[in-house]
Scaffold this active site. Structure first.
Site, short mmCIF file in Angstrom:
data_model
loop_
_atom_site.label_atom_id
_atom_site.label_comp_id
_atom_site.label_asym_id
_atom_site.label_seq_id
_atom_site.Cartn_x
_atom_site.Cartn_y
_atom_site.Cartn_z
N TYR B 254 84.55 47.87 20.72
CA TYR B 254 84.71 47.72 19.29
C TYR B 254 85.88 48.59 18.86
O TYR B 254 85.82 49.79 19.05
CB TYR B 254 83.46 48.12 18.50
N PRO B 256 87.16 44.67 19.68
CA PRO B 256 87.55 43.94 20.89
C PRO B 256 89.00 43.48 20.74
O PRO B 256 89.57 43.56 19.66
CB PRO B 256 86.61 42.74 20.85
N HIS B 262 82.19 39.07 23.98
CA HIS B 262 82.33 39.16 25.43
C HIS B 262 81.92 40.54 25.88
O HIS B 262 81.93 41.50 25.09
CB HIS B 262 83.76 38.82 25.87
N VAL B 263 81.51 40.62 27.15
CA VAL B 263 81.00 41.88 27.72
C VAL B 263 81.80 42.20 28.97
O VAL B 263 82.07 41.31 29.79
CB VAL B 263 79.50 41.74 28.05
#
Lengths: 326, 326
Positions: B254, B256, B262-263
């Site tokens: 944060y 992104p 998305h991870v």
């Protein structure tokens, strides 16, 4: 993060001799007579190396020493000297408009920071030996049943912290103090920072109260202390070093390297060791979480990285199946 | 992360002269005559400095040069010499068994890698110019009033994400898919990872649903999706690459770099860009926070770093007084 274990020595003294200055420590260290036993670890990125050495005493007995060599950041006021007073300039590569050289500076322009722990215990040496690392997700139950008994069994000495708080050592280094025994703290430059440039600014706030071991002990009761550290720390750094609060990363480690509550202040642009998400907790987030729920840190699982050879890792391992910790 | 742009020079030649060796580039570079115009950037951690210099030609005209100085990693075979052949050893600090010194080595043991781009274009110089960075503490109100309008005004294209999700691109790169339109996702290697070694393992999970922009949009409704990503992502990486979940750092950014949820999955031992506490949020922490309070990310202030020349920074600046962001 492995980098969190970077230079210099984090001072957990397992080998306390009581007076804080006595014994072999008072003797000058015979660096040139050091026998090199092994390289514990190197960091090509940090330009640092961690050595296990041995000094032979008059009766032939060997005493271990930990020696950390670390190249120092460039100092702006010495750059012109470096460009003009080099002893030699060797061309290494040439391709189009790109060239690389090796420049050999005179000794006075290329000091190496040298940290010596002498005599060093096995723990000092183990600390810098490179190890496999795993994430542990520690619930509050885990903390009570595994971590806390471990911390209590270790009796880490933090005499060096008390020396600073009591002005028995490093009194001239104090940048700011709030003397309140409950909500006060002392702000000192971290040993990793030589104070020659603001680029890698690094200070530590050590709280006066002695019963708060880490983030895990914090409740809303500690909000006045934490807010003092946040506000006064930023003000003191602005006043002394001219760096505004918006350019400071202010955070706690979990786990910390010693169990006396302290807060890190680093320059935001500085990619300091120990700032990664699995170790650092922003002080503003900690304050917000405690406002949200006084027992936040007695409820929430906390995730951190542990070397596979650490005693605490082994204690978690006894209770759980690895891999699959996380 | 600024550190991702570290040395050496990435060579996109804006100043191609055809023969790869012609013009001013062929002449020996007069380092000692260099006029130092400004320090573009320093990196205290990497022990590197990026300089804008100028060389004055015979007819008095100045030509720009980019000069990068970088201290070199220690070489194991030279360590003993370093300990024994130093020209001077100055004690800087002494506290108990801990001492620090400055060690001054002879020139031959302390070379500095020097990279010269000459003549340098404005683009070469801009690339290394440090942008001022500030922390922003974004409340939920700030998000609604400043950040969200900014995101909506930008119409960032994320067609490349949709191409992957629809198998129009990179279909052969997919490591794992859960096809559920609501709680499913696709796992692909990140472009930064060449898959040649596990050291810098880096994968990305892209969710199928398209209306979740970032962490700020998450509520307890998304827990099944997030738990799928955590469990299936670890399983797929273990199966394909043999890396256990306890050695993965799994997190969201944060802000992104694109607003489609998305991870990130990176090797725990990898000091990847963007893992620092002011940008990364561990997926396990995100899940725990949503369990604690479904509206956690619509209540809590989130802190992140922004370059001063970014549009979003300017929008925050219009509303607030700087410095004092944080």
């Amino acid at each position: 993060c492995a980098m969190a274990e970077a230079p210099p020595v984090k001072r957990k003294r397992e080998d306390e001799d009581g007076d804080g200055n006595g014994g072999a420590a008072a003797a000058p260290f015979p660096l040139a007579e050091l026998r090199l036993r092994r390289v514990l670890r190197e960091s090509a990125r940090d330009k640092a190396v961690f050595l296990h050495g041995e000094v032979t005493g008059p009766s032939g007995e060997g005493t271990d020493a930990l020696v950390i060599l670390e190249k120092t950041p460039f100092q702006e006021e010495k750059l012109l000297d470096l460009l003009k007073k080099h002893t030699k300039l060797e061309l290494r590569m040439h391709n189009d408009i790109y060239k690389t050289y090796h420049l050999y500076p005179p000794p006075e322009l290329s000091e190496i920071k040298t940290t010596v722990v002498y005599p060093a215990t096995e723990k000092h040496l183990q600390k810098y030996l490179r190890q496999e690392v795993h994430l542990i997700c520690e619930t509050w139950e885990d903390y009570k049943n595994i971590t806390l008994p471990y911390i209590q069994s270790q009796s880490f000495s933090i005499q060096w912290v008390y020396n600073i708080l009591e002005k028995k050592a490093e009194a001239d280094r104090i940048i700011h103090e709030n003397p309140d025994p409950c909500d006060g703290f002392v702000l000192v430059p971290d040993f990793k920072w030589n104070q020659n440039q603001l680029d890698d600014l690094y200070l530590i706030a050590l709280v006066h109260r002695r019963e708060v071991k880490s983030l895990r002990d914090l409740t809303a009761e500690h909000l006045p202390l934490l807010r003092n550290i946040l506000r006064e720390g930023k003000e003191a750094i602005m006043k002394r070093f001219g760096v505004p609060g918006s350019q400071l990363r202010i955070y706690l480690h979990y786990h910390p390297s010693y169990y006396h509550l302290h807060v890190h202040f680093t320059a935001l642009g500085y990619d300091a060791p120990g700032i990664s998400v699995e170790r650092a907790h922003l002080l503003t987030d900690v304050i917000d979480n405690l406002v949200l729920d006084s027992m936040y840190y007695q409820k929430r699982a906390l995730t951190f990285a542990l070397q596979a050879d650490k005693e605490l890792f082994k204690r978690f391992q006894e209770v759980r199946q690895f891999p699959g910790t996380f």
